[in-house]
Motif scaffolding. Structure first.
Motif, PDB file in Angstrom:
ATOM      1  N   ILE A 184      -5.971   4.552  10.053  1.00  0.00           N
ATOM      2  CA  ILE A 184      -5.909   5.479   8.918  1.00  0.00           C
ATOM      3  C   ILE A 184      -6.051   4.788   7.570  1.00  0.00           C
ATOM      4  CG2 ILE A 184      -4.703   7.297  10.152  1.00  0.00           C
ATOM      5  CD1 ILE A 184      -2.113   6.333   8.824  1.00  0.00           C
ATOM      6  N   SER A 185      -5.811   3.473   7.529  1.00  0.00           N
ATOM      7  CA  SER A 185      -6.093   2.729   6.297  1.00  0.00           C
ATOM      8  C   SER A 185      -6.205   1.247   6.613  1.00  0.00           C
ATOM      9  CB  SER A 185      -5.023   2.975   5.229  1.00  0.00           C
ATOM     10  OG  SER A 185      -3.833   2.311   5.533  1.00  0.00           O
ATOM     11  N   ARG A 186      -6.878   0.546   5.716  1.00  0.00           N
ATOM     12  CA  ARG A 186      -7.080  -0.885   5.870  1.00  0.00           C
ATOM     13  C   ARG A 186      -6.467  -1.601   4.686  1.00  0.00           C
ATOM     14  NH1 ARG A 186     -11.994   0.123   7.510  1.00  0.00           N
ATOM     15  NH2 ARG A 186     -12.098  -0.168   9.731  1.00  0.00           N
ATOM     16  N   ARG A 187      -5.859  -2.718   4.969  1.00  0.00           N
ATOM     17  CA  ARG A 187      -5.288  -3.568   3.935  1.00  0.00           C
ATOM     18  C   ARG A 187      -5.850  -4.970   4.117  1.00  0.00           C
ATOM     19  NH1 ARG A 187      -1.433  -0.392   1.868  1.00  0.00           N
ATOM     20  NH2 ARG A 187      -0.283   1.007   3.223  1.00  0.00           N
ATOM     21  N   LYS A 188      -5.656  -5.790   3.119  1.00  0.00           N
ATOM     22  CA  LYS A 188      -6.133  -7.171   3.167  1.00  0.00           C
ATOM     23  C   LYS A 188      -5.534  -7.909   4.376  1.00  0.00           C
ATOM     24  CE  LYS A 188      -6.294 -11.119   0.039  1.00  0.00           C
ATOM     25  NZ  LYS A 188      -5.919 -11.548  -1.302  1.00  0.00           N
ATOM     26  N   SER A 189      -4.284  -7.636   4.677  1.00  0.00           N
ATOM     27  CA  SER A 189      -3.589  -8.345   5.747  1.00  0.00           C
ATOM     28  C   SER A 189      -3.663  -7.654   7.112  1.00  0.00           C
ATOM     29  CB  SER A 189      -2.121  -8.520   5.363  1.00  0.00           C
ATOM     30  OG  SER A 189      -1.513  -7.248   5.205  1.00  0.00           O
ATOM     31  N   GLY A 190      -4.326  -6.486   7.199  1.00  0.00           N
ATOM     32  CA  GLY A 190      -4.409  -5.787   8.475  1.00  0.00           C
ATOM     33  C   GLY A 190      -4.777  -4.329   8.292  1.00  0.00           C
ATOM     34  N   CYS A 191      -4.239  -3.484   9.165  1.00  0.00           N
ATOM     35  CA  CYS A 191      -4.542  -2.061   9.064  1.00  0.00           C
ATOM     36  C   CYS A 191      -3.362  -1.215   9.525  1.00  0.00           C
ATOM     37  CB  CYS A 191      -5.800  -1.721   9.859  1.00  0.00           C
ATOM     38  SG  CYS A 191      -5.754  -2.143  11.581  1.00  0.00           S
ATOM     39  N   VAL A 192      -3.381   0.046   9.109  1.00  0.00           N
ATOM     40  CA  VAL A 192      -2.365   1.011   9.517  1.00  0.00           C
ATOM     41  C   VAL A 192      -3.015   1.912  10.557  1.00  0.00           C
ATOM     42  CG1 VAL A 192      -0.837   2.866   8.776  1.00  0.00           C
ATOM     43  CG2 VAL A 192      -1.271   0.936   7.246  1.00  0.00           C
ATOM     44  N   VAL A 193      -2.343   2.050  11.704  1.00  0.00           N
ATOM     45  CA  VAL A 193      -2.893   2.828  12.804  1.00  0.00           C
ATOM     46  C   VAL A 193      -1.919   3.920  13.236  1.00  0.00           C
ATOM     47  CG1 VAL A 193      -4.245   0.890  13.685  1.00  0.00           C
ATOM     48  CG2 VAL A 193      -1.965   1.292  14.594  1.00  0.00           C
ATOM     49  N   VAL A 194      -2.461   4.916  13.920  1.00  0.00           N
ATOM     50  CA  VAL A 194      -1.641   5.956  14.544  1.00  0.00           C
ATOM     51  C   VAL A 194      -1.829   5.837  16.052  1.00  0.00           C
ATOM     52  CG1 VAL A 194      -1.304   8.432  14.849  1.00  0.00           C
ATOM     53  CG2 VAL A 194      -1.807   7.525  12.587  1.00  0.00           C
ATOM     54  N   ILE A 195      -0.704   5.688  16.745  1.00  0.00           N
ATOM     55  CA  ILE A 195      -0.681   5.660  18.204  1.00  0.00           C
ATOM     56  C   ILE A 195       0.409   6.632  18.630  1.00  0.00           C
ATOM     57  CG2 ILE A 195      -0.361   4.267  20.286  1.00  0.00           C
ATOM     58  CD1 ILE A 195      -0.844   1.778  18.511  1.00  0.00           C
ATOM     59  N   LYS A 196       0.054   7.628  19.415  1.00  0.00           N
ATOM     60  CA  LYS A 196       1.032   8.614  19.914  1.00  0.00           C
ATOM     61  C   LYS A 196       1.857   9.216  18.780  1.00  0.00           C
ATOM     62  CE  LYS A 196       1.562   6.864  24.555  1.00  0.00           C
ATOM     63  NZ  LYS A 196       2.483   6.579  25.622  1.00  0.00           N
ATOM     64  N   ASP A 197       1.212   9.683  17.729  1.00  0.00           N
ATOM     65  CA  ASP A 197       1.843  10.346  16.586  1.00  0.00           C
ATOM     66  C   ASP A 197       2.792   9.457  15.783  1.00  0.00           C
ATOM     67  OD1 ASP A 197       0.477  12.739  17.072  1.00  0.00           O
ATOM     68  OD2 ASP A 197       2.014  13.393  18.496  1.00  0.00           O
ATOM     69  N   ALA A 198       2.736   8.147  15.967  1.00  0.00           N
ATOM     70  CA  ALA A 198       3.545   7.219  15.179  1.00  0.00           C
ATOM     71  C   ALA A 198       2.615   6.285  14.421  1.00  0.00           C
ATOM     72  CB  ALA A 198       4.468   6.413  16.084  1.00  0.00           C
ATOM     73  N   ARG A 199       3.027   5.884  13.219  1.00  0.00           N
ATOM     74  CA  ARG A 199       2.225   4.978  12.391  1.00  0.00           C
ATOM     75  C   ARG A 199       2.772   3.560  12.469  1.00  0.00           C
ATOM     76  NH1 ARG A 199       0.522   7.986   6.841  1.00  0.00           N
ATOM     77  NH2 ARG A 199      -0.225   9.882   7.836  1.00  0.00           N
ATOM     78  N   TYR A 200       1.851   2.608  12.553  1.00  0.00           N
ATOM     79  CA  TYR A 200       2.219   1.198  12.608  1.00  0.00           C
ATOM     80  C   TYR A 200       1.300   0.398  11.703  1.00  0.00           C
ATOM     81  CZ  TYR A 200       4.503   2.754  16.886  1.00  0.00           C
ATOM     82  OH  TYR A 200       5.270   3.430  17.785  1.00  0.00           O
ATOM     83  N   ASN A 201       1.851  -0.620  11.084  1.00  0.00           N
ATOM     84  CA  ASN A 201       1.063  -1.558  10.291  1.00  0.00           C
ATOM     85  C   ASN A 201       0.833  -2.791  11.164  1.00  0.00           C
ATOM     86  OD1 ASN A 201      -0.227  -2.757   8.132  1.00  0.00           O
ATOM     87  ND2 ASN A 201       1.664  -3.552   7.255  1.00  0.00           N
ATOM     88  N   LEU A 202      -0.415  -3.036  11.541  1.00  0.00           N
ATOM     89  CA  LEU A 202      -0.754  -4.186  12.379  1.00  0.00           C
ATOM     90  C   LEU A 202      -1.440  -5.242  11.534  1.00  0.00           C
ATOM     91  CD1 LEU A 202      -2.271  -2.378  15.514  1.00  0.00           C
ATOM     92  CD2 LEU A 202       0.103  -3.052  15.112  1.00  0.00           C
ATOM     93  N   ASP A 203      -0.990  -6.482  11.664  1.00  0.00           N
ATOM     94  CA  ASP A 203      -1.646  -7.553  10.914  1.00  0.00           C
ATOM     95  C   ASP A 203      -2.993  -7.888  11.549  1.00  0.00           C
ATOM     96  OD1 ASP A 203      -1.157  -9.200  13.105  1.00  0.00           O
ATOM     97  OD2 ASP A 203       0.450 -10.316  12.137  1.00  0.00           O
ATOM     98  N   ASN A 204      -3.747  -8.752  10.912  1.00  0.00           N
ATOM     99  CA  ASN A 204      -5.090  -9.084  11.388  1.00  0.00           C
ATOM    100  C   ASN A 204      -5.083  -9.720  12.779  1.00  0.00           C
ATOM    101  OD1 ASN A 204      -6.565  -8.061   9.212  1.00  0.00           O
ATOM    102  ND2 ASN A 204      -6.240  -9.916   8.027  1.00  0.00           N
ATOM    103  N   LEU A 205      -4.065 -10.519  13.096  1.00  0.00           N
ATOM    104  CA  LEU A 205      -3.974 -11.149  14.409  1.00  0.00           C
ATOM    105  C   LEU A 205      -3.846 -10.085  15.500  1.00  0.00           C
ATOM    106  CD1 LEU A 205      -3.655 -13.755  16.118  1.00  0.00           C
ATOM    107  CD2 LEU A 205      -1.202 -13.517  15.770  1.00  0.00           C
ATOM    108  N   LEU A 206      -2.957  -9.125  15.302  1.00  0.00           N
ATOM    109  CA  LEU A 206      -2.782  -8.050  16.292  1.00  0.00           C
ATOM    110  C   LEU A 206      -4.034  -7.173  16.349  1.00  0.00           C
ATOM    111  CD1 LEU A 206       0.880  -6.884  15.563  1.00  0.00           C
ATOM    112  CD2 LEU A 206       0.069  -8.157  17.536  1.00  0.00           C
ATOM    113  N   SER A 207      -4.584  -6.848  15.209  1.00  0.00           N
ATOM    114  CA  SER A 207      -5.772  -5.994  15.158  1.00  0.00           C
ATOM    115  C   SER A 207      -6.959  -6.628  15.857  1.00  0.00           C
ATOM    116  CB  SER A 207      -6.150  -5.680  13.712  1.00  0.00           C
ATOM    117  OG  SER A 207      -5.113  -4.990  13.072  1.00  0.00           O
ATOM    118  N   ASN A 208      -7.093  -7.935  15.752  1.00  0.00           N
ATOM    119  CA  ASN A 208      -8.198  -8.644  16.390  1.00  0.00           C
ATOM    120  C   ASN A 208      -8.054  -8.684  17.912  1.00  0.00           C
ATOM    121  OD1 ASN A 208     -10.407  -9.401  14.956  1.00  0.00           O
ATOM    122  ND2 ASN A 208      -9.563 -11.361  14.301  1.00  0.00           N
ATOM    123  N   ALA A 209      -6.838  -8.564  18.408  1.00  0.00           N
ATOM    124  CA  ALA A 209      -6.592  -8.602  19.846  1.00  0.00           C
ATOM    125  C   ALA A 209      -6.941  -7.278  20.530  1.00  0.00           C
ATOM    126  CB  ALA A 209      -5.132  -8.948  20.118  1.00  0.00           C
TER     127      ALA A 209
END
Length: 79
Positions: free
Chosen positions: A51-76
């Motif tokens: 739902i949004s991107r930041r310099k350090s990662g992105c914000v995602v929605v999984i099962k109606d919950a929002r999480y901020n994932l850093d670039n390391l997690l996002s790349n995996a």
């Protein structure tokens, strides 16, 4: 005649904002990281939306919950 079923995968960081994707794979050899992502509901076959991107990662929605994932997690995460 042979028909090849090519599955195109990309990293979560390449996702289009607001578009729902299905997680194809979580590429990490770190058991702790795998366990953490699984606890968020982030595993193969689950739907995910960036739902949004930041310099350090992105914000995602999984099962109606929002999480901020850093670039390391996002790349995996492959979608």
């Amino acid at each position: 005649t042979q028909i090849f079923n090519w599955v195109r995968t990309m990293q979560l960081l390449d996702a289009e904002l607001g578009k729902e994707y299905v997680i194809k794979n979580v590429n990490t050899d770190d058991k702790e990281l795998n366990s953490f992502l699984f606890s968020l509901g982030c595993y193969k076959g689950e739907k995910i939306t960036v739902i949004s991107r930041r310099k350090s990662g992105c914000v995602v929605v999984i099962k109606d919950a929002r999480y901020n994932l850093d670039n390391l997690l996002s790349n995996a995460i492959e979608i």
